[in-house]
Design an enzyme around this catalytic site. Structure first.
Site, short mmCIF file in Angstrom:
data_model
loop_
_atom_site.label_atom_id
_atom_site.label_comp_id
_atom_site.label_asym_id
_atom_site.label_seq_id
_atom_site.Cartn_x
_atom_site.Cartn_y
_atom_site.Cartn_z
N ARG A 82 17.01 -14.58 4.68
CA ARG A 82 15.34 -14.84 4.18
C ARG A 82 15.35 -13.93 3.04
O ARG A 82 14.26 -14.62 2.13
CB ARG A 82 14.60 -13.95 5.25
CG ARG A 82 13.00 -13.77 5.04
CD ARG A 82 12.44 -15.27 4.90
NE ARG A 82 12.44 -16.04 6.29
CZ ARG A 82 12.04 -17.21 6.67
NH1 ARG A 82 10.91 -17.66 5.86
NH2 ARG A 82 12.31 -17.67 7.79
N HIS A 326 13.47 -13.32 11.94
CA HIS A 326 12.69 -14.05 10.72
C HIS A 326 13.68 -13.66 9.50
O HIS A 326 13.78 -14.34 8.71
CB HIS A 326 11.43 -13.59 10.60
CG HIS A 326 10.73 -14.43 9.66
ND1 HIS A 326 10.28 -13.84 8.26
CD2 HIS A 326 10.05 -15.71 9.46
CE1 HIS A 326 9.72 -14.79 7.70
NE2 HIS A 326 9.35 -15.73 8.44
N CYS A 327 14.26 -12.48 9.80
CA CYS A 327 14.95 -11.72 8.41
C CYS A 327 16.31 -12.57 8.10
O CYS A 327 16.73 -12.39 7.11
CB CYS A 327 15.14 -10.28 8.67
SG CYS A 327 13.73 -9.09 8.98
N ILE A 328 16.83 -13.15 9.12
CA ILE A 328 18.07 -13.87 8.96
C ILE A 328 18.20 -15.38 8.80
O ILE A 328 19.19 -15.73 8.67
CB ILE A 328 19.17 -13.23 10.04
CG1 ILE A 328 18.76 -13.91 11.52
CG2 ILE A 328 19.34 -12.05 10.20
CD1 ILE A 328 19.81 -13.99 12.41
#
Length: 339
Positions: A82, A326-328
């Site tokens: 992300r 969401h971050c990955i």
């Protein structure tokens, strides 16, 4: 930039490599590989997935990933796609292009390395077969959320971080967001969650604080326990959003998304957040924490994303390493048909 709920062509990820996300022991490394792979396989039920893998880790990636996940080789420092990958947007003719922000290790943090990660947006853009739009602004995909109708959420502590964009005013940030992602209206939130502001955090990413399930509605991290420092943060965020309007000039409807009941782990106050989910075509891949509030959070997500299947993946190993689902992940929207 379209809303995350718009049709997606593909989701991009990066496989954990030697360093902070992989951990210090063989057991920690296997835990990381297992968790990234579990997210990839959950996402692949709703959209094709491409995993960028460091050449040193291809054998391990092949061991963990099914044939449903495509693999692209490129040198990596870390695995937070992300933030290191591009942001995909639509041109007026409906074609997809990729915004390549400057990445500098979340504000030149002393524990981070980014000589490889700073080039991943260009790699992904090329592999996706789309044109690349350069930017001089240091920014990460976890540092903003859009409603697809011209409104963007950001935090004062990310885009105006002196270690990211020294001397940049709000106006300068807003001009660049308008040029790159087509943002007509920027809502500035004061900060992110408490642990995320500590040494190994991002200094305030919005994607664990608030997100748009649809235009005009905002899911807000709701820490109900007054002993947790994020109780005050939740109140501050709600106050900021209650006073805000979107690009249409309309007030926002706020929807509380409970924080997990768990308050602490071995490192201190947790920043676990159900806000950090990925919307992907007919599904929502959601963070689960083996927590009493998992079911309530999933019910809220089902209500806010009607017609989509909500699938939970244990995100505790991700948050232990500094992020969530969401971050990955980074979604690539489908092209639009413009009449």
């Amino acid at each position: 930039m379209p809303a995350e709920s718009a049709p997606q062509e593909r989701v991009w990820m990066a496989f954990p490599t030697a360093g902070y996300s992989l951990g210090d022991t063989a057991a920690e490394a296997e835990e990381a590989r297992a968790t990234w792979s579990a997210v990839a396989h959950a996402v692949s039920d709703f959209a094709p997935v491409t995993m960028v893998v460091d050449p040193e880790d291809v054998r391990d990636a092949r061991r963990w990933l099914s044939v449903a996940v495509d693999v692209v080789e490129a040198p990596l420092n870390d695995a937070w796609m992300r933030d290191i990958g591009p942001t995909f947007v639509h041109r007026e003719d409906g074609t997809v292009v990729a915004v390549d922000w400057v990445f500098n290790g979340w504000g030149e943090q002393d524990w981070a390395r980014w000589d490889h990660d700073a080039r991943i947006a260009a790699v992904v853009s090329r592999e996706a077969g789309v044109a690349r739009i350069g930017s001089q602004m240091v920014n990460e995909g976890g540092g903003f959320h859009v409603d697809g109708a011209g409104t963007v959420l950001v935090t004062e502590t990310v885009q105006r971080d002196p270690h990211r964009n020294p001397g940049w005013s709000r106006a300068a940030v807003e001009i660049e967001l308008a040029r790159t992602i087509g943002a007509d209206h920027t809502i500035w939130l004061p900060r992110g969650l408490s642990r995320d502001s500590e040494r190994y955090g991002t200094r305030g990413h919005v994607d664990i604080v608030a997100t748009f399930p649809s235009a005009g509605r905002v899911l807000v991290h709701d820490q109900r326990d007054a002993t947790h420092p994020d109780h005050a943060v939740s109140e501050e965020i709600r106050t900021s959003l209650a006073d805000a309007v979107d690009a249409r000039g309309d007030a926002l409807e706020l929807v509380a998304l409970p924080a997990p009941r768990t308050l602490r782990d071995g490192e201190g106050w947790v920043d676990w957040s159900y806000v950090n989910h990925l919307v992907v075509n007919d599904g929502v891949v959601a963070c689960a924490f083996d927590d009493p509030h998992d079911a309530e959070a999933a019910a809220v997500l089902r209500e806010e994303y009607p017609g989509r299947e909500v699938v939970g993946v244990d995100a505790r190993p991700l948050f232990a390493r500094g992020g969530g689902i969401h971050c990955i992940t980074q979604q690539q929207p489908a092209p639009l048909t413009v009449s």
